[in-house]
Design an enzyme around this catalytic site. Sequence first.
Site: not given
Length: 357
Positions: A63-65
């Site tokens: 998951l990206s930030a």
Amino acid sequence: MGGAVSAGEDNDDLIDNLKEAQYIRTERVEQAFRAIDRGDYYLEGYRDSAYKDLAWKHGNIHLSAPCIYSEVMEALKLQPGLSFLNLGSGTGYLSTMVGLILGPFGINHGIELHSDVVEYAKEKLESFIKNSDSFDKFEFCEPAFVVGNCLQIASDSHQYDRIYCGAGVQKDHENYMKILLKVGGILVMPIEDQLTQIMRTGQNTWESKNILAVSFAPLVQPSKNDNGKPDSVGLPPCAVRNLQDLARIYIRRTLRNFINDEMQAKGLPPRAPRKRKRKRVKRRINTYVFVGHQLIPHPLDSEEDEEMEEDSKEEEERDHSEAMKPEEPPQNLLREKIMKLPLPESLKAYLTYFREK
């Protein structure tokens, strides 16, 4: 990548922080972020990290930030009915949020390199549809995911209104990405360490704008078959909804509008936005007194501090009393309306997407 905003205690707190830092700027994007709890996409035992503004990776799951996703959602300028392609769709977190904005007449496709991640995304999507309180509050465009390398998409594939690529794009693949976009469409992708928004203004014309400095892992180059060429990957078909599905959409929409009209007629206000709690900082006034021939600092509490302390105590008492109250389950008015309809139980189950609550 991330760490641009403070960590939140829960999903709403995280969204408050993203709004305050101007990563979330529109109501439509805010509603989508609040409707999908980021923590639901983490593996058990890792949920404590979900509300930090940091990327997370475990095996192939990534998951990206939150600050990246919010900039992407804003830059895509999503509207109901558009077609969306997620290149590197991962857990399906972003695709599910996008689906809440596209509505039932949009197209929502994702391609992901790892088959285990596609299975994970499908499980999370099913859980959202079956269990989330948010599902009945929106008209949803369900994502469809396929396994494959996004650099191997078949040349005769359809084009999309909106595209996002979740991996670093090498410069020599930029034109390949652009060709997947319709005229008037928007492509958001990381290229040369910049999250970039590209708008297709004509058949052969483009406008680009850098959004944010980022660091993404690069796209995985496709492997070749025995003929020395990579196998092509087919995207999901753009199928027309059948009459039964259309009937469900319009019945649910009619009931939802009826509920809203009822609430307005009764003068019931919409649910108040969640108030964010702020920590109070005590201030002291430093005065000085003579002791013999020495000047000694002597801190004193100001009258303002005493008032703040009293306010803080009252707030703590209110919070404690609120916490002691038994929590009421959220009321699902749409489900209640459906279950009261003079219809066979099997049809009611269909109208509720076979949800049990």
